[in-house]
Design an enzyme around this catalytic site. Structure first.
Site, mmCIF file in Angstrom:
data_model
loop_
_atom_site.group_PDB
_atom_site.id
_atom_site.type_symbol
_atom_site.label_atom_id
_atom_site.label_comp_id
_atom_site.label_asym_id
_atom_site.label_seq_id
_atom_site.Cartn_x
_atom_site.Cartn_y
_atom_site.Cartn_z
ATOM 1 N N LYS A 201 0.188 -21.887 24.438
ATOM 2 C CA LYS A 201 0.339 -21.498 23.045
ATOM 3 C C LYS A 201 1.555 -22.204 22.470
ATOM 4 O O LYS A 201 2.536 -22.434 23.184
ATOM 5 C CB LYS A 201 0.508 -19.977 22.922
ATOM 6 N N HIS A 220 5.844 -5.951 22.103
ATOM 7 C CA HIS A 220 4.628 -5.929 22.913
ATOM 8 C C HIS A 220 4.962 -6.326 24.343
ATOM 9 O O HIS A 220 6.014 -6.913 24.606
ATOM 10 C CB HIS A 220 3.585 -6.901 22.356
ATOM 11 N N ASP A 222 2.989 -8.593 27.425
ATOM 12 C CA ASP A 222 1.896 -9.555 27.529
ATOM 13 C C ASP A 222 0.787 -8.974 28.405
ATOM 14 O O ASP A 222 1.054 -8.414 29.466
ATOM 15 C CB ASP A 222 2.400 -10.867 28.133
ATOM 16 N N HIS A 276 8.987 -7.104 24.672
ATOM 17 C CA HIS A 276 9.768 -8.102 23.958
ATOM 18 C C HIS A 276 9.228 -8.301 22.546
ATOM 19 O O HIS A 276 8.143 -7.839 22.205
ATOM 20 C CB HIS A 276 9.795 -9.435 24.726
#
Length: 336
Positions: A201, A220, A222, A276
């Site tokens: 990404k 959130h 991962d 994070h």
């Protein structure tokens, strides 16, 4: 490609104030939640060339869920070239980037895009991105890889080779830290190295007129197994520890490694997925290049059998589901 991207990058060039759909609620705004002053909490830095690197990784995964890796063996020129092609892609005219637009209706995660509001109450995030699989070959669709700039494919393929080696080493160290064989974690996630899916990404966070009101990415963890990230040196990544949001300080040459949901669950909670978020700047563009390491789609999300044996209970009472179903539930904010 289908879809039309409402680019934050294009929006940022013509704004004096932040549109309401980007304004976070008071309690989510960066200045209301960030530790002020020099934080006493520092993200662990692991020198991967030292004999105690494995122990340091295990400690970091247990206490933080994140660490910065130095002397990791990824050549600096491979990182520089990856960053060059990512920066040049986002410098292209909007119509050229639009050729690779993600189609949210397709259910696919690959392509060029921006955050969408999944429900009327959602707030947008101040970022654009480019997302595509890089490994294994069977998972790669080069239709999502830009033709421009020059060298984009070569840079991503070269960097992916280094990521395969590095993530294999990290998984081996973390597996051994659980008392399992070095290859047990990778074997569980993908039936070996070729079963793991690596997604590249590129995040683009343009200057924001009111950064104190916005986030580049909301808090959130991962959903993958592991993430390895390199940024352009502009501050913005923060990790939650003991109720504080702590800045991840720039360490020259370091790669940021964070534990995802699948390692937390497989370890039965012995390792923690890092919570994070990304903040934004008023003057500077921040970019980051995370590589997400995913299990195979049919992988059953659960603790490793040897870590729930005997009197040790499973900490995660999920209804048995595949990683594909877990991903759908998390993205759509459904109960697991």
């Amino acid at each position: 490609m289908a879809g039309v991207v409402q680019s934050v990058q294009a929006l940022a060039s013509s704004l004096a104030a932040l549109p309401p759909e980007f304004v976070r609620p008071e309690h989510e705004r960066p200045r209301a939640t960030t530790f002020l002053g020099a934080s006493p909490l520092q993200i662990p830095v692991v020198d991967m060339s030292l004999p105690d690197a494995g122990c340091r990784m295990v400690e970091a995964a247990t206490e933080w869920g994140i660490f910065q890796a130095v002397n990791h063996g990824v050549p600096a020129d491979a990182v520089v070239e990856l960053q060059r092609v990512g920066q040049e892609f986002f410098a292209l005219p909007q119509e050229e980037k639009q050729r690779y637009a993600m189609d949210p209706a397709s259910g696919k995660t690959e392509g060029y895009g921006s955050t969408v509001q999944r429900s009327p109450g959602d707030k947008k995030m101040w970022s654009d991105f480019l997302f595509h699989n890089v490994s294994p070959p069977a998972a790669v669709n080069h239709g999502f890889w830009p033709d421009k700039p020059r060298g984009y494919r070569q840079a991503n393929e070269a960097y992916c080779g280094h990521m395969r080696r590095l993530t294999r080493e990290v998984l081996e160290r973390l597996s051994a830290g659980l008392g399992l064989e070095e290859g047990a974690m990778a074997e569980a996630f993908g039936g070996g190295e070729d079963g793991l899916v690596l997604m590249q990404k590129v995040n683009f966070y343009p200057p924001c007129p009111q950064p104190e009101l916005a986030l580049g990415f909301a808090p959130h963890t991962d959903l993958c197994a592991l993430t390895v990230l390199v940024a352009n040196g502009v501050p913005g990544l923060q990790v939650s520890k003991d109720g504080l949001w702590c800045d991840v300080e720039h360490v020259p040459g370091a790669l940021i490694v964070n534990v995802g949901d699948q390692i937390e669950i497989l370890s039965n909670g012995r390792y923690r997925a890092a919570l994070h978020r990304a903040t934004v700047s008023k003057e500077k563009t921040r970019m980051s290049w995370p590589v997400f390491v995913h299990p195979r789609r049919e992988y059953i999300v659960a603790p490793h059998p040897r870590l729930v044996a005997g009197e040790i209970p499973a900490k995660y009472d999920y209804k048995a589901k595949t990683f594909e179903d877990y991903t759908y539930c998390k993205i759509n904010k459904l109960p697991q």
